[in-house]
Design a protein around this motif. Sequence first.
Motif, short mmCIF file in Angstrom:
data_model
loop_
_atom_site.label_atom_id
_atom_site.label_comp_id
_atom_site.label_asym_id
_atom_site.label_seq_id
_atom_site.Cartn_x
_atom_site.Cartn_y
_atom_site.Cartn_z
N SER A 73 41.05 39.25 35.06
CA SER A 73 40.51 38.26 34.13
C SER A 73 39.91 37.10 34.91
O SER A 73 40.55 36.56 35.82
CB SER A 73 41.59 37.74 33.18
OG SER A 73 41.10 36.68 32.39
N ASN A 74 38.69 36.72 34.57
CA ASN A 74 38.02 35.60 35.22
C ASN A 74 38.00 34.36 34.33
O ASN A 74 37.22 33.44 34.55
CB ASN A 74 36.58 35.98 35.60
CG ASN A 74 36.55 36.89 36.83
OD1 ASN A 74 37.34 36.72 37.74
ND2 ASN A 74 35.63 37.84 36.83
N THR A 75 38.88 34.35 33.31
CA THR A 75 38.91 33.23 32.38
C THR A 75 39.20 31.92 33.09
O THR A 75 38.55 30.90 32.86
CB THR A 75 39.96 33.48 31.28
OG1 THR A 75 39.68 34.71 30.63
CG2 THR A 75 39.94 32.34 30.27
N THR A 76 40.21 31.96 34.01
CA THR A 76 40.59 30.75 34.73
C THR A 76 39.43 30.22 35.55
O THR A 76 39.13 29.02 35.54
CB THR A 76 41.79 31.03 35.65
OG1 THR A 76 42.88 31.51 34.87
CG2 THR A 76 42.21 29.77 36.38
N LEU A 77 38.74 31.10 36.27
CA LEU A 77 37.62 30.68 37.11
C LEU A 77 36.47 30.15 36.25
O LEU A 77 35.81 29.17 36.60
CB LEU A 77 37.16 31.85 37.98
CG LEU A 77 36.44 31.47 39.28
CD1 LEU A 77 37.39 30.74 40.20
CD2 LEU A 77 35.90 32.72 39.96
N THR A 78 36.20 30.79 35.11
CA THR A 78 35.12 30.35 34.22
C THR A 78 35.38 28.95 33.69
O THR A 78 34.46 28.13 33.59
CB THR A 78 34.96 31.34 33.06
OG1 THR A 78 34.71 32.65 33.57
CG2 THR A 78 33.81 30.93 32.15
N ASN A 79 36.63 28.65 33.39
CA ASN A 79 36.97 27.32 32.89
C ASN A 79 36.76 26.24 33.94
O ASN A 79 36.62 25.06 33.61
CB ASN A 79 38.42 27.29 32.42
CG ASN A 79 38.65 28.17 31.20
OD1 ASN A 79 37.71 28.45 30.45
ND2 ASN A 79 39.89 28.60 31.01
N LEU A 80 36.73 26.64 35.21
CA LEU A 80 36.54 25.69 36.31
C LEU A 80 35.12 25.71 36.85
O LEU A 80 34.85 25.15 37.93
CB LEU A 80 37.52 26.02 37.46
CG LEU A 80 39.01 25.98 37.11
CD1 LEU A 80 39.83 26.50 38.29
CD2 LEU A 80 39.44 24.57 36.74
N ASN A 81 34.22 26.34 36.13
CA ASN A 81 32.86 26.56 36.62
C ASN A 81 32.20 25.26 37.07
O ASN A 81 31.48 25.22 38.06
CB ASN A 81 32.02 27.24 35.53
CG ASN A 81 30.66 27.68 36.04
OD1 ASN A 81 30.51 28.00 37.21
ND2 ASN A 81 29.66 27.67 35.17
N GLY A 82 32.43 24.17 36.37
CA GLY A 82 31.77 22.92 36.70
C GLY A 82 32.22 22.30 37.99
O GLY A 82 31.57 21.36 38.49
N ARG A 83 33.30 22.79 38.56
CA ARG A 83 33.83 22.19 39.79
C ARG A 83 33.32 22.89 41.05
O ARG A 83 33.60 22.44 42.16
CB ARG A 83 35.36 22.20 39.75
CG ARG A 83 35.94 21.51 38.51
CD ARG A 83 37.40 21.19 38.67
NE ARG A 83 37.64 20.22 39.73
CZ ARG A 83 38.84 19.69 39.99
NH1 ARG A 83 39.89 20.03 39.24
NH2 ARG A 83 39.01 18.83 40.97
N PHE A 84 32.64 24.01 40.87
CA PHE A 84 32.07 24.72 42.02
C PHE A 84 30.62 24.29 42.20
O PHE A 84 29.91 23.97 41.23
CB PHE A 84 32.16 26.23 41.83
CG PHE A 84 33.56 26.75 41.81
CD1 PHE A 84 34.27 26.93 42.97
CD2 PHE A 84 34.19 27.06 40.60
CE1 PHE A 84 35.58 27.40 42.96
CE2 PHE A 84 35.49 27.53 40.56
CZ PHE A 84 36.18 27.69 41.74
#
Length: 412
Positions: A73-84
Amino acid sequence: MTDYVWWEFFFLLPVDSLFFFFLFISPTCLEVMIKVIIMMRLIINLPFLLILAFNHLSLHMIHAQTTHDSCSSNTTLTNLNGRFLFDISSLNCYAVWTSEDFILRYSQAGPSLWNFVLSTPTTNSYIGMGFSPNGGMVGSSAVVGWVGRDGSPNMKKYFLGGQTPSQVLVDEGDLQILGNTSSIFSESSRIYMAFQLVTNQPRQRLVYSVGDSSNPSPGTPSYRLTQHRSQIAIRLNYASGQGSQTKAPYSNLKRAHGILNMIGWGILIPIGALVARFLRHLDPLWFYVHSSVQTLGFILGLAGVIVGIVLDDRLDARVGKHKGLGSTILALGCLQILALLLRPSIDAKTRKYWNWYHHNIGRLMILFAIVNIFYGVHLAKAGSSWNVGYGVILGIFAITIVILEVRMLRKK
């Protein structure tokens, strides 16, 4: 070899003979013997069962306290998209280190550009990812990051030129990191370290490390890294997304070096000394057994030293004390072989001086061998099983010596 195997070996060694003995004496005795064996096996295995249960509980508590992140699941990473600071929408994912919950995501962003995102639990220390030419930590160029206790993010390049902190050089190495796109931050008890690597094809041999939380994080002005708590090496196929754990370079040579020296200098030589001490009433058998065992121990020990010389030539390891002790042990062994060749007759006037020389050189050699074996296990980070196993052997020697010495005193 695990702790369990060592204990099983020494526990089961006398059991076969005892089993057949009690079988012929009495079925009742045999039944009692079996019950005793079962009880002792349970007692011996209890510490290992408790350790396994503790490890399982610890991992469960760690995962329970951290935000779940997995390749499914990439849900966690997607929620942090703005920080990359670069696009993370099409990253491949691989759980590179399951015991430490290290997850690597990567993708090729251009002809000579690759994206990497390493996700790990918060460690209160540094995390490192190295690109290795040979699968080992030494010689790798690495990206190391940490989040300070005050929340300040830090990421540095290092060249891992050796095993000591002074050989780990900050802002060195052959990695070309694209500027202004790297980031590291902590979120919900996890650390995310992201960077873009300028290369046509990243190295497939990767090494990962995690620092010891009891040591301070790297800081100005040197940013020197302290000894890592744990490490792992893997080989990753970027096209298929499949990887496998790899052995450290020359691991077979290291194992052979340890085993040969432990058996030769640390086991056979003391056994030969025990034969000479306590079996003299079996003349002349004791002499032939003594000289044969000592010669075999010397040959195996010499082979172990030769393997060590080969390792020293191939590895840039700073183990001066270990090599010095090994050279001393080899020199004492050669003196013992010379003593065997120049042994005077039993009624010669020089025999008492020869005895003093032969006995004390032998005792000194055994003492140095025991110290160097434990020191070598420490240097190799071979694990507690080697220490426990050899410690059990020394314990058996000590008990045997006490019993036989008491027996000799009673005869006198």
